[in-house]
Write a protein that holds these residues in place. Structure first.
Motif, PDB file in Angstrom:
ATOM      1  N   MET A 109       0.818  -1.205   0.000  1.00  0.00           N
ATOM      2  CA  MET A 109       0.000   0.000   0.000  1.00  0.00           C
ATOM      3  C   MET A 109       0.859   1.265   0.000  1.00  0.00           C
ATOM      4  SD  MET A 109      -3.107  -0.946   2.634  1.00  0.00           S
ATOM      5  CE  MET A 109      -3.667   0.755   2.600  1.00  0.00           C
ATOM      6  N   THR A 110       1.923   1.276   0.800  1.00  0.00           N
ATOM      7  CA  THR A 110       2.764   2.463   0.899  1.00  0.00           C
ATOM      8  C   THR A 110       3.464   2.764  -0.418  1.00  0.00           C
ATOM      9  OG1 THR A 110       3.141   2.081   3.263  1.00  0.00           O
ATOM     10  CG2 THR A 110       4.712   3.493   2.117  1.00  0.00           C
ATOM     11  N   ILE A 111       4.054   1.727  -1.046  1.00  0.00           N
ATOM     12  CA  ILE A 111       4.745   1.937  -2.319  1.00  0.00           C
ATOM     13  C   ILE A 111       3.758   2.404  -3.385  1.00  0.00           C
ATOM     14  CG2 ILE A 111       5.990   0.778  -4.186  1.00  0.00           C
ATOM     15  CD1 ILE A 111       7.271  -1.011  -2.064  1.00  0.00           C
ATOM     16  N   SER A 112       2.584   1.793  -3.423  1.00  0.00           N
ATOM     17  CA  SER A 112       1.580   2.174  -4.419  1.00  0.00           C
ATOM     18  C   SER A 112       1.084   3.595  -4.178  1.00  0.00           C
ATOM     19  CB  SER A 112       0.396   1.192  -4.365  1.00  0.00           C
ATOM     20  OG  SER A 112       0.819  -0.128  -4.620  1.00  0.00           O
ATOM     21  N   SER A 113       0.826   3.945  -2.923  1.00  0.00           N
ATOM     22  CA  SER A 113       0.348   5.294  -2.605  1.00  0.00           C
ATOM     23  C   SER A 113       1.392   6.349  -2.942  1.00  0.00           C
ATOM     24  CB  SER A 113      -0.025   5.383  -1.126  1.00  0.00           C
ATOM     25  OG  SER A 113      -1.091   4.511  -0.804  1.00  0.00           O
ATOM     26  N   ALA A 114       2.640   6.083  -2.578  1.00  0.00           N
ATOM     27  CA  ALA A 114       3.705   7.042  -2.859  1.00  0.00           C
ATOM     28  C   ALA A 114       3.881   7.238  -4.363  1.00  0.00           C
ATOM     29  CB  ALA A 114       5.016   6.572  -2.224  1.00  0.00           C
ATOM     30  N   THR A 115       3.823   6.143  -5.120  1.00  0.00           N
ATOM     31  CA  THR A 115       3.968   6.231  -6.579  1.00  0.00           C
ATOM     32  C   THR A 115       2.819   7.021  -7.195  1.00  0.00           C
ATOM     33  OG1 THR A 115       5.101   4.092  -6.609  1.00  0.00           O
ATOM     34  CG2 THR A 115       4.206   4.890  -8.703  1.00  0.00           C
ATOM     35  N   ALA A 116       1.584   6.711  -6.775  1.00  0.00           N
ATOM     36  CA  ALA A 116       0.415   7.408  -7.313  1.00  0.00           C
ATOM     37  C   ALA A 116       0.457   8.896  -6.969  1.00  0.00           C
ATOM     38  CB  ALA A 116      -0.867   6.779  -6.784  1.00  0.00           C
ATOM     39  N   SER A 117       0.863   9.234  -5.754  1.00  0.00           N
ATOM     40  CA  SER A 117       0.950  10.634  -5.356  1.00  0.00           C
ATOM     41  C   SER A 117       1.960  11.383  -6.213  1.00  0.00           C
ATOM     42  CB  SER A 117       1.353  10.745  -3.880  1.00  0.00           C
ATOM     43  OG  SER A 117       0.356  10.223  -3.044  1.00  0.00           O
ATOM     44  N   TYR A 118       3.083  10.743  -6.506  1.00  0.00           N
ATOM     45  CA  TYR A 118       4.145  11.401  -7.267  1.00  0.00           C
ATOM     46  C   TYR A 118       3.681  11.753  -8.680  1.00  0.00           C
ATOM     47  CZ  TYR A 118       8.893  12.462  -8.781  1.00  0.00           C
ATOM     48  OH  TYR A 118      10.005  13.104  -9.255  1.00  0.00           O
ATOM     49  N   PHE A 119       2.889  10.856  -9.294  1.00  0.00           N
ATOM     50  CA  PHE A 119       2.466  11.072 -10.675  1.00  0.00           C
ATOM     51  C   PHE A 119       1.062  11.668 -10.789  1.00  0.00           C
ATOM     52  CE2 PHE A 119       5.676   7.686 -11.084  1.00  0.00           C
ATOM     53  CZ  PHE A 119       6.520   8.273 -12.013  1.00  0.00           C
ATOM     54  N   ALA A 120       0.413  11.926  -9.657  1.00  0.00           N
ATOM     55  CA  ALA A 120      -0.964  12.423  -9.713  1.00  0.00           C
ATOM     56  C   ALA A 120      -1.055  13.794 -10.369  1.00  0.00           C
ATOM     57  CB  ALA A 120      -1.560  12.474  -8.300  1.00  0.00           C
ATOM     58  N   GLY A 121      -0.047  14.656 -10.138  1.00  0.00           N
ATOM     59  CA  GLY A 121      -0.081  15.998 -10.693  1.00  0.00           C
ATOM     60  C   GLY A 121      -0.152  16.018 -12.210  1.00  0.00           C
ATOM     61  N   ASP A 171      -5.556  11.559  -2.721  1.00  0.00           N
ATOM     62  CA  ASP A 171      -4.985  12.417  -1.686  1.00  0.00           C
ATOM     63  C   ASP A 171      -4.276  13.616  -2.308  1.00  0.00           C
ATOM     64  OD1 ASP A 171      -4.501  13.170   0.872  1.00  0.00           O
ATOM     65  OD2 ASP A 171      -3.340  11.410   1.435  1.00  0.00           O
ATOM     66  N   ALA A 172      -3.372  13.354  -3.241  1.00  0.00           N
ATOM     67  CA  ALA A 172      -2.621  14.439  -3.870  1.00  0.00           C
ATOM     68  C   ALA A 172      -3.528  15.349  -4.696  1.00  0.00           C
ATOM     69  CB  ALA A 172      -1.508  13.850  -4.749  1.00  0.00           C
ATOM     70  N   SER A 173      -4.452  14.762  -5.445  1.00  0.00           N
ATOM     71  CA  SER A 173      -5.318  15.561  -6.325  1.00  0.00           C
ATOM     72  C   SER A 173      -6.246  16.460  -5.532  1.00  0.00           C
ATOM     73  CB  SER A 173      -6.142  14.626  -7.223  1.00  0.00           C
ATOM     74  OG  SER A 173      -5.300  13.830  -8.019  1.00  0.00           O
ATOM     75  N   LEU A 174      -6.870  15.922  -4.485  1.00  0.00           N
ATOM     76  CA  LEU A 174      -7.777  16.727  -3.676  1.00  0.00           C
ATOM     77  C   LEU A 174      -7.049  17.858  -2.961  1.00  0.00           C
ATOM     78  CD1 LEU A 174     -10.341  14.291  -1.994  1.00  0.00           C
ATOM     79  CD2 LEU A 174     -10.822  16.162  -3.571  1.00  0.00           C
ATOM     80  N   ASN A 175      -5.862  17.563  -2.442  1.00  0.00           N
ATOM     81  CA  ASN A 175      -5.125  18.600  -1.723  1.00  0.00           C
ATOM     82  C   ASN A 175      -4.730  19.741  -2.658  1.00  0.00           C
ATOM     83  OD1 ASN A 175      -4.533  18.117   1.245  1.00  0.00           O
ATOM     84  ND2 ASN A 175      -4.087  16.090   0.425  1.00  0.00           N
ATOM     85  N   HIS A 176      -4.322  19.413  -3.872  1.00  0.00           N
ATOM     86  CA  HIS A 176      -3.988  20.483  -4.818  1.00  0.00           C
ATOM     87  C   HIS A 176      -5.225  21.280  -5.189  1.00  0.00           C
ATOM     88  CE1 HIS A 176      -3.624  22.152  -8.929  1.00  0.00           C
ATOM     89  NE2 HIS A 176      -2.500  22.611  -8.424  1.00  0.00           N
TER      90      HIS A 176
END
Length: 445
Positions: A109-121, A171-176
């Motif tokens: 979960m952590t690796i997947s979440s971190a990867t998705a957050s990095y490329f979400a922008g 998480d990343a998309s909503l925060n932005h």
């Protein structure tokens, strides 16, 4: 003859926004049909109906509807966060796994979440924030429902990947999106609502465990809640592109229209602040109970109450800070919060001097932590131009996942080597270092 190309141009415009009520409804129906087609056969059947066209015509009404959806999304975002720890004893008993096997799920979960957050922008820039949030919510919902029907532990690890991808991207998309369109007040309140979700999820799982249905019913219930939100998100997809609100001028001193020249160091210093902060917050949350039980002689029940008070102070503090956030501004809130949190952590660490009163340091630290994460996140859109801010926020979420997983685990190694009493002094050092980092970042941006 000129009317035909005019009609054609009007039809093309409708697919994007709001030229024609009839075409708008058709576009929403097509989006709903695509969301519907992604659901597994036999799982659930829901017919998505477009909202009445008049809702989209009034910008003020559309603004408040979308803001309400964003609030509900933050509650939903918090729902799955605490359920694995509550359910794991029952899961491992059902599947015959050792205690440490939960690490395989959390790592995936952590690796997947971190990867998705990095490329979400970059992804959100291309397809839109609404599409990313809706797709991520659907992915999370299906993964949770899949947990309920997983035949073996290997399936749980596999399903942790889409669960982490969905959580990280949303998480990343909503925060932005919130940082770009809403005030600091809303950012703090929204993260307070995340805390409501993070508190409610374990309660739902606890009720399921207390019943005859067990942990699978808890996972399925939360998955269905997420699925219901995904339906709402897909049905209101066009609202996201129409949101043109910007934070008010009173939203701190640095919310103006111009930016300092972007320094490359600042693009990585901003994410580093999140690693330090989440490491301090989550490290304290993870090890406080062990410190209270092992070093200070409290019962596990009493220790659990104090940890709940710590997280409750963070949630309550965010609701309270929201009342004054627009007047003080993000940067002052972060500096003040970190100073209070550092004092609170030092009080909790000083058990030898203060005795039982040192437990009150958890309350003080929680109140100090309250504004730090949402205010740092909200200020990103004031530090950097929009395209850069979108990328930086993705990095910030990636560093947050690292800080929330790797550093607290390292605290365990520290406790093994030097004792549990060494953990909180390191947390104090982290918070003081973070205060210095944010001061330097403020000078750069």
């Amino acid at each position: 003859m000129a009317s035909r190309p005019e009609r054609h141009a009007r039809h093309q415009g409708c697919a994007r926004s709001e030229k024609s009520d009839e075409s708008r409804q058709s576009a929403i129906n097509r989006v709903a049909a695509r969301a519907y087609s992604t659901l597994p056969r036999g799982l659930i059947y829901i017919k998505l109906a477009p909202l009445p066209p008049f809702i989209f015509q009034d910008p003020a009404v559309a603004h408040f509807i979308l803001l309400g959806i964003v609030y509900v999304s933050f509650i939903s975002l918090g729902l799955p966060d605490g359920i694995l720890g509550v359910a794991w004893p029952a899961i491992r008993a059902d599947m015959g796994q050792p205690l440490a096997a939960v690490g395989a799920i959390t790592i995936a979960m952590t690796i997947s979440s971190a990867t998705a957050s990095y490329f979400a922008g970059p992804i959100a820039k291309r397809v839109g924030t609404g599409a990313v949030v809706a797709t991520s919510c659907l992915m999370t919902a299906l993964a949770l429902i899949g947990f309920a029907y997983a035949p073996s532990f290997v399936w749980l690890v596999a399903l942790a990947v889409p669960l982490g991808l969905g959580a990280g991207a949303v998480d990343a998309s909503l925060n932005h999106f919130v940082a770009a369109h809403y005030s600091s007040r809303h950012m703090n309140w929204l993260h307070g609502f995340w805390g409501v979700g993070a508190t409610t999820g374990p309660l739902i799982m606890g009720l399921a465990l207390a019943s005859s249905t067990g942990w699978t019913a808890g996972a399925q219930t939360i998955g269905l809640i997420q699925l219901g939100l995904a339906v709402v998100l897909w049905s209101t997809l066009s609202l996201w592109a129409k949101e043109h609100a910007t934070p008010p001028k009173e939203d701190g001193e640095h919310g103006a229209t111009s930016f300092k020249p972007v320094r490359p160091l600042a693009l990585w210093l901003a994410p580093l602040t999140f690693l330090f902060y989440v490491a301090a917050e989550m490290g304290t949350g993870l090890w406080a109970a062990s410190i209270l039980v092992t070093d200070r002689g409290l019962s596990p029940t009493d220790a659990g109450v104090w940890v709940s008070v710590y997280f409750g102070s963070i949630t309550a503090g965010r609701f309270g800070v929201g009342l004054i956030a627009n007047r003080l501004g993000n940067r002052k809130l972060v500096q003040l919060g970190l100073a209070v949190a550092a004092v609170g952590a030092a009080v909790f660490a000083a058990h030898g001097l203060l005795g039982a009163a040192s437990q009150l340091g958890l309350v003080l630290m929680g109140l100090g932590c309250a504004p730090v994460f949402p205010s740092l996140m909200h200020e990103t859109a004031r530090r950097f131009p929009d395209d850069i801010a979108r990328t930086v926020i993705g990095r910030q979420m990636t560093f947050s996942y690292i800080g929330g997983s790797v550093v607290p685990a390292a605290f365990g190694l520290l406790a093994t080597w030097a004792g549990l009493s060494a953990v909180m002094p390191v947390v104090v050092v982290l918070l003081i270092a973070l205060l210095a980092l944010t001061t330097a970042l403020n000078r750069m941006t």
